[in-house]
Design an enzyme around this catalytic site. Structure first.
Site, PDB file in Angstrom:
ATOM      1  N   ASP A  90      51.921 -47.641   3.688  1.00  0.00           N
ATOM      2  CA  ASP A  90      50.617 -46.837   3.493  1.00  0.00           C
ATOM      3  C   ASP A  90      49.365 -47.602   3.581  1.00  0.00           C
ATOM      4  O   ASP A  90      48.521 -46.967   4.343  1.00  0.00           O
ATOM      5  CB  ASP A  90      50.925 -46.210   2.113  1.00  0.00           C
ATOM      6  CG  ASP A  90      49.928 -45.219   1.527  1.00  0.00           C
ATOM      7  OD1 ASP A  90      49.726 -44.112   2.433  1.00  0.00           O
ATOM      8  OD2 ASP A  90      49.109 -45.543   0.833  1.00  0.00           O
ATOM      9  N   LYS A 144      46.198 -47.139   6.299  1.00  0.00           N
ATOM     10  CA  LYS A 144      44.922 -47.076   5.967  1.00  0.00           C
ATOM     11  C   LYS A 144      43.891 -48.339   6.551  1.00  0.00           C
ATOM     12  O   LYS A 144      42.975 -47.827   7.050  1.00  0.00           O
ATOM     13  CB  LYS A 144      44.826 -46.897   4.339  1.00  0.00           C
ATOM     14  CG  LYS A 144      45.450 -45.806   3.839  1.00  0.00           C
ATOM     15  CD  LYS A 144      45.338 -45.902   2.133  1.00  0.00           C
ATOM     16  CE  LYS A 144      46.046 -44.764   1.509  1.00  0.00           C
ATOM     17  NZ  LYS A 144      45.926 -44.787   0.017  1.00  0.00           N
TER      18      LYS A 144
END
Length: 820
Positions: free
Chosen positions: A677, A681
């Site tokens: 995750d 980003k």
């Protein structure tokens, strides 16, 4: 004197008839009046149907019984008011009229046809009975009332079934009437007399025309048309929900409106009152206190466009060919042929090359017009100087109307933009030389969309946001709660945000008028429509959504792949879903191109930093010429929380369990602990900063060591996690000895991008970041040696939903554009 007219719907039953009588009684108490009455609703159509049946030799009994029933119901209601003498007076009149109807129907049946003069006298019997009953009813209420015979007042010229009143001659006749004899005069509408004394009809909207002609003949101070609406609306309220009532409009505006399809007044009605400058007020029988709309010499000049009208069931006829160019008199021959055929032309356009002339006629007259043209140009068609006469049917004329349009710039451009926003095809465009109207010809099936879009463009200063929510999970639900809670605040800012579509993994519910934010979950559960993004996209193209915004609150890659198609359908895209921006570099670039060519916004602020304005600030820095040299940040609210608890002395397994229970992590904590995750980003930030990278270019070190068995179910994983508590405690102790803390950090520098556990010193921006906070430090050409830092809470559905909400609001000043 004031003239009042009441239509059939205002007289359709006793309750309504009685209401009209009360209105007339009140008006008569204020001054002398004259009332023009139509037949009660259904009566005139029944009388015409009776003639039709009689000419065909079919039974008329049921029709006559219906007519008898209508008037007897009215009399039954009036009976307690009338008293015996007045009730008997009306019964005698009605029995006589009923006998005449029956006698004439027998004659028509014997002849097998109905002469026009018989039909004219036959069908106005309904008006005569309305007037007769109203006269006795007013007398019963103590009003001095009498009847005006339209055959004595009006002298008309023209055909038996379609005549026009000679106002000047009728004014001279009216001078012989002692108007002081009664306080209230009642006159049947729809009819007059010709030079021979025959009954003639005044055609469509004949009773309205009767009232206007009577007002002009009597020199009335005002004419009132009482109907079943509050006045004249700026667009058909049956087609546009937020149509606005017009308080005043000029005779010329009313004429244009009626000519281009408005049903409230007919052009014939306006002519007599305009000629003698008599104000005409449109009022509602069922809401008599409403002020209505005033048609007079004055207009409200506050708006350039006063109204939008539509004229349906039109056919465009094209006369084209090389024989048109430079030939003097061709247009004259075209319209002479149409005139001789008795066909009315509604709109004319001609190409500047003189190659063609096009015009619109009522579709019912199209074949007649075509035949007339083919006869008139038989030689030219035979020698191919002209192409075959072309007809395009199924059209509507939509017109902007307003005195204030004169010399105003940009009206036509806004109109064309509205037509385009409605997804409609423009067939033809014409403007009157008075600059009081601009008319566009469009396909009739698109007319509602065009009216709605045009009304929004010219009469609605609100900013619309039509939310199409995909994904009704935690973030989606929280977003709708926030939207519901902000409705009053948004309204004050003239922002109208509606939920028009909502879909979960199995179902979807669509409503272009807006889904109730209180009951959307029940409506979605009750929906029988399966979730289908292709159908949703097609619906966006067809529905009249002014500013559709697709809000993807899923983490689904398949949904992310549809964004370009939704943009092409006219929708903005707002999402916290990182899959689109972290897919292949080619798709990343395709998304930006789709947003650019479709002039749509693609907003994804919450893909990095939840509610923090990370993407927007980075874009602004890059656009201003700044260059990113280095970045490091804590980009996961869940890992921020976990490592903060580790610093406080909690074990890895316990901190992970609490974060999961609080909903900070994904349902499977391994999704957070893997570091993927955070890597996504970092990839998004790197791409925004100009680095052409793929996800494989990022060095990813998860929280868990490579030798740890993280397989199995979530519960099995959570049971094995304590095996790492001692290992993690040793890492924390080692960092502490160096005066540092452990943080899970994403980094970008000249060597590339990486994510992993890092030791952070006390003088670094990320040292004190914990408890679910996000923090991002940008080192750039402008920001060094001290970085540009963004810091704030970054975990939980409420924060993410708030960020999505903020992105949605950024679309408020946009309008839909359709490119396909």
């Amino acid at each position: 004197m004031k003239v009042l007219k009441f239509g059939g719907t205002s007289l359709g039953d006793w309750e309504r008839f009685s209401q009209v009588a009360s209105i007339l009684t009140d008006e008569a108490a204020q001054g002398r009046i004259a009332a023009v009455l139509s037949a009660p609703a259904t009566i005139t159509n029944s009388l015409i149907a009776a003639i039709d049946n009689a000419t065909k030799g079919q039974s008329v009994q049921a029709i006559v019984e219906h007519i008898d029933t209508v008037f007897n119901h009215l009399l039954s209601g009036a009976s307690p008011v009338l008293g015996e003498a007045l009730e008997s007076e009306f019964k005698v009149r009605f029995a006589h009229q009923l006998g005449q109807w029956q006698q004439k129907l027998k004659g028509i049946e014997l002849l097998g046809y109905c002469p026009d003069e018989v039909q004219a006298d036959f069908v106005v019997g309904g008006e005569r009975m309305s007037a007769a009953l109203m006269e006795v009813l007013l007398k019963a209420k103590g009003v001095q009332a009498g009847q005006l015979d339209p055959k004595q007042v009006f002298l008309a010229q023209g055909g038996i079934l379609e005549s026009a009143v000679d106002i000047q001659a009728s004014r001279e006749r009216a001078q012989n009437i002692d108007l002081n004899a009664n306080q209230a005069w009642i006159m049947p509408g729809f009819c007059a007399a010709n030079d021979e004394g025959q009954t003639v009809l005044l055609g469509r909207n004949g009773s309205d025309y009767s009232a206007a002609a009577l007002a002009a003949s009597l020199g009335a101070s005002q004419c009132e048309i009482w109907t079943d609406v509050d006045g004249v609306y700026n667009v058909d309220p049956r087609l546009v929900n937020n149509a606005k009532l017009m308080s005043k409009l000029s005779y010329q505006e009313a004429m244009e409106l009626s000519y281009f399809g408005a049903k409230v007044l007919h052009p014939k009605t306006i002519t007599p009152i305009a000629q003698y400058h008599i104000p005409c007020v449109i009022k509602n029988t069922f809401n008599p206190s409403a002020p209505g709309s005033v048609v007079s010499r004055e207009t409200d000049g506050s708006e350039a466009v006063k109204a939008i009208s539509n004229l349906d069931n039109m056919t465009m006829i094209d006369v084209a060919g090389p024989g048109m160019k430079g030939m003097v008199g061709m247009a004259s021959r075209v319209f002479a042929a149409i005139s001789n055929a008795g066909v009315s032309v509604s709109l004319i356009t001609q190409s500047s090359s003189e190659y063609s002339v096009s015009f619109c006629v009522a579709s019912n007259d199209a074949k007649t017009a075509q035949d007339a043209l083919e006869r008139a140009f038989e030689l030219e068609l035979k020698n191919e100087f002209l192409e075959p006469i072309r007809l395009k049917s199924g059209l509507s004329i939509v017109s902007l109307i307003g005195d204030g349009m004169k010399t105003r710039k940009g009206i036509a451009a806004k109109f064309l933009n509205a037509i385009a926003a409605a997804g409609a095809n423009l067939v033809a465009l014409a403007q009157g030389s008075s600059e009081r109207s601009i008319s566009a010809v469009v396909n009739q099936q698109q007319v509602k969309n065009v009216l709605v879009a045009s009304h929004r463009c010219f009469f609605d200063d609100s900013h619309d946001i039509d939310v199409l929510l995909v994904g009704a999970g935690n973030i989606g639900k929280e977003l709708l709660e926030q939207i519901k809670g902000q409705q009053q605040v948004l309204a004050k800012q003239k922002i109208r945000m509606r939920l028009c579509a909502v879909t979960n993994s199995s179902k979807m519910h669509l409503d272009e008028q807006g889904i109730d934010l209180e009951s959307w979950q029940d409506e979605l559960a009750a929906s029988e429509q399966a979730a289908d993004l292709t159908k949703l996209r097609a619906w966006i193209s067809d529905a009249q959504l002014r500013n559709p915004v697709l809000v993807d609150c899923t983490s689904n890659d398949a949904v992310a792949q549809t964004y370009p198609d939704f943009m092409a359908a006219g929708a903005h895209v707002v999402t916290p879903n990182k899959k689109a921006n972290t897919g292949s570099l080619g798709y990343y670039q395709k998304l930006r191109h789709a947003a650019l060519v479709n002039k749509r916004q693609f907003l994804y602020e919450t893909t990095v930093g939840a509610g923090l304005p990370v993407i927007d600030n980075l874009k602004k820095l890059v656009a201003a010429g700044d260059e990113l040299h280095k970045f490091n940040g804590i980009l996961s609210g869940s890992l921020s929380y976990i490592f903060g608890e580790l610093e406080a002395g909690m074990s890895l397994s316990e901190a992970t369990k609490i974060a999961r229970d609080k909903g900070f992590t994904e349902p499977d904590p391994r999704d957070d602990l893997s570091g993927m995750d955070v890597a996504r980003k970092v990839l998004i930030l790197a791409r925004e900063a100009g680095f052409n990278l793929e996800i494989d270019d990022i060095n990813i070190e998860g929280v868990l060591p490579d030798n740890f068995d993280a397989t199995g179910s979530v519960e099995e994983f959570m049971q094995r996690l304590p095996e790492l508590d001692a290992w993690m405690a040793d890492m924390i102790a080692s960092a502490k000895q160096e005066g540092k803390v452990l943080r899970y950090v994403g980094e970008i520098d000249e060597q590339g991008c990486k994510v992993g556990i890092a030791k952070v010193a006390a003088d670094e921006p990320l040292f004190s970041v914990k408890g679910g906070e996000n923090a991002l430090a940008f080192y750039s050409r402008y920001y060094q040696p001290l970085p540009f830092v963004l810091r704030g809470y970054g975990a939980g559905g409420a924060v993410t939903a708030a960020g999505v909400f903020a992105d949605v609001l950024r679309t408020a000043n946009w309008t839909r554009e359709v490119t396909q």
